[in-house]
Write a protein that holds these residues in place. Sequence first.
Motif, short mmCIF file in Angstrom:
data_model
loop_
_atom_site.label_atom_id
_atom_site.label_comp_id
_atom_site.label_asym_id
_atom_site.label_seq_id
_atom_site.Cartn_x
_atom_site.Cartn_y
_atom_site.Cartn_z
N ASP A 62 -27.59 43.77 83.72
CA ASP A 62 -27.52 42.42 84.27
C ASP A 62 -26.10 42.19 84.76
OD1 ASP A 62 -26.00 41.97 81.96
OD2 ASP A 62 -27.64 41.01 80.88
N ASP A 63 -25.73 40.93 84.94
CA ASP A 63 -24.39 40.66 85.47
C ASP A 63 -23.29 40.88 84.43
OD1 ASP A 63 -25.07 38.55 83.86
OD2 ASP A 63 -24.55 36.99 85.31
N ARG A 64 -23.66 41.21 83.17
CA ARG A 64 -22.66 41.43 82.12
C ARG A 64 -22.62 42.88 81.63
NH1 ARG A 64 -23.07 37.92 77.10
NH2 ARG A 64 -25.09 38.98 77.00
N THR A 65 -23.71 43.61 81.78
CA THR A 65 -23.83 44.92 81.15
C THR A 65 -24.23 45.99 82.17
OG1 THR A 65 -24.53 43.83 79.10
CG2 THR A 65 -24.90 46.21 79.27
N ARG A 66 -23.50 47.11 82.16
CA ARG A 66 -23.80 48.26 83.03
C ARG A 66 -24.22 49.45 82.17
NH1 ARG A 66 -19.68 50.50 85.10
NH2 ARG A 66 -18.13 49.46 83.79
N LEU A 67 -25.09 50.28 82.73
CA LEU A 67 -25.58 51.46 82.03
C LEU A 67 -25.30 52.71 82.86
CD1 LEU A 67 -27.23 52.91 79.80
CD2 LEU A 67 -29.30 52.35 81.13
N SER A 68 -24.61 53.68 82.26
CA SER A 68 -24.41 54.99 82.88
C SER A 68 -25.37 55.97 82.20
CB SER A 68 -22.97 55.48 82.71
OG SER A 68 -22.07 54.64 83.40
N TRP A 69 -26.21 56.59 82.99
CA TRP A 69 -27.27 57.47 82.46
C TRP A 69 -26.88 58.91 82.74
CZ3 TRP A 69 -31.73 56.01 79.88
CH2 TRP A 69 -32.72 56.99 79.70
N GLY A 70 -26.61 59.67 81.69
CA GLY A 70 -26.18 61.05 81.86
C GLY A 70 -27.17 62.08 81.37
N LEU A 71 -28.45 61.70 81.26
CA LEU A 71 -29.47 62.62 80.77
C LEU A 71 -30.17 63.31 81.94
CD1 LEU A 71 -31.14 60.41 78.01
CD2 LEU A 71 -29.35 62.12 77.73
N PRO A 72 -30.47 64.60 81.80
CA PRO A 72 -31.20 65.29 82.87
C PRO A 72 -32.65 64.82 82.93
CG PRO A 72 -31.01 66.70 80.94
CD PRO A 72 -30.18 65.47 80.64
N ARG A 73 -33.25 65.00 84.09
CA ARG A 73 -34.67 64.65 84.22
C ARG A 73 -35.52 65.78 83.66
NH1 ARG A 73 -38.20 62.84 89.61
NH2 ARG A 73 -40.17 62.58 88.45
N VAL A 74 -36.20 65.49 82.56
CA VAL A 74 -37.08 66.47 81.91
C VAL A 74 -38.28 65.73 81.33
CG1 VAL A 74 -35.19 68.05 81.31
CG2 VAL A 74 -35.84 66.23 79.70
N GLY A 101 -20.75 44.59 78.54
CA GLY A 101 -19.75 45.63 78.75
C GLY A 101 -20.39 46.83 79.41
N HIS A 102 -19.89 48.00 79.06
CA HIS A 102 -20.39 49.24 79.64
C HIS A 102 -21.05 50.08 78.56
CE1 HIS A 102 -19.83 53.51 81.12
NE2 HIS A 102 -20.60 52.95 82.04
N MET A 103 -22.20 50.66 78.89
CA MET A 103 -22.93 51.51 77.98
C MET A 103 -23.22 52.83 78.66
SD MET A 103 -26.71 50.78 76.34
CE MET A 103 -26.19 49.12 75.94
N GLY A 136 -29.30 66.69 70.67
CA GLY A 136 -29.10 65.33 70.21
C GLY A 136 -28.72 64.39 71.34
N LEU A 137 -28.21 63.22 70.96
CA LEU A 137 -27.84 62.18 71.91
C LEU A 137 -26.51 61.57 71.50
CD1 LEU A 137 -31.30 60.36 71.98
CD2 LEU A 137 -30.36 61.68 73.89
N ARG A 138 -25.76 61.10 72.48
CA ARG A 138 -24.54 60.34 72.21
C ARG A 138 -24.55 59.10 73.09
NH1 ARG A 138 -20.79 64.08 72.19
NH2 ARG A 138 -20.41 64.05 74.43
N LEU A 139 -24.46 57.95 72.46
CA LEU A 139 -24.39 56.68 73.17
C LEU A 139 -23.03 56.06 72.89
CD1 LEU A 139 -27.51 57.00 71.97
CD2 LEU A 139 -27.81 54.83 73.17
N MET A 140 -22.39 55.53 73.93
CA MET A 140 -21.10 54.87 73.77
C MET A 140 -21.15 53.51 74.46
SD MET A 140 -18.26 57.93 74.16
CE MET A 140 -18.92 58.53 75.71
N THR A 141 -20.57 52.52 73.79
CA THR A 141 -20.46 51.19 74.38
C THR A 141 -19.00 50.75 74.36
OG1 THR A 141 -20.85 50.07 72.26
CG2 THR A 141 -22.78 50.55 73.62
N GLU A 142 -18.62 50.02 75.38
CA GLU A 142 -17.27 49.45 75.45
C GLU A 142 -17.37 48.02 75.95
OE1 GLU A 142 -13.80 52.01 76.72
OE2 GLU A 142 -15.45 53.14 77.63
N GLY A 143 -16.68 47.12 75.27
CA GLY A 143 -16.69 45.73 75.69
C GLY A 143 -15.89 44.87 74.73
N GLY A 144 -15.54 43.69 75.20
CA GLY A 144 -14.85 42.75 74.34
C GLY A 144 -15.72 42.35 73.17
N TYR A 145 -15.10 42.15 72.01
CA TYR A 145 -15.79 41.76 70.79
C TYR A 145 -16.81 42.81 70.33
CZ TYR A 145 -13.73 37.23 71.84
OH TYR A 145 -12.85 36.22 72.11
#
Length: 215
Positions: free
Chosen positions: A97-109, A134-136, A148-157
């Motif tokens: 949405d206007d507050r949160t962005r998602l970067s998708w780094g998984l291959p298509r399988v 923030g950014h996810m 496995g998987l690794r998820l990272m989030t960055e944002g205020g608070y």
Amino acid sequence: MTTPIDLDKLDLAALLCSRVCHDVISPVGAIVNGLEVLDDEDDPAMKAFALDLIAKSAKQASARLQFARLAFGAAGSAGAQIDTSEAEKVARGFIEDDRTRLSWGLPRVLAPKNKVKLLLNLLIVATSTIPRGGHMSVEATGEGDEGGLRLMTEGGYSRIPPHLVELLNGGAPEGGALDAHAIQPHYTGLLARATGYGFDLVHEGERVTIRVERV
């Protein structure tokens, strides 16, 4: 020491239904409000506002239902596989949405159904660590179905919400009762244990990292 939750299957189903209803009731209510404005107003500007509200809310409700179908629903027969590109599509519709962005780094399988469900539920968990947006990002660790998987989030608070780790590990929250909010991380933990994965959550500065590896 974690107190295990012994939750009846009927209660689990009821709480998950409550969670889905909680997610869609707001946009559906906005659609109803927009229709009432169209009925009651003659002002062209108000009618235009109502039509815009209806269009945006209908899109949001559809995105949340499509996400819930994969994240909580059966999504095919036992042993079914799901295209991760479909998971990406519903995840972006649900999260971005206007507050949160998602970067998708998984291959298509084609991935096992329950692993995809785990991934989508982990994304919900990750959103709770950045309450003001923030950014996810999400990426694979290792290869194939065993990776496995690794998820990272960055944002205020940024934060790890109270009792989140306990709920993921199958423990009871303070007071010992689950509600429609707490059921989602509990369900995520159930999916992880069913698929043989464990969690590690780390909070550093404005970043939270969630690692999910085979146990």
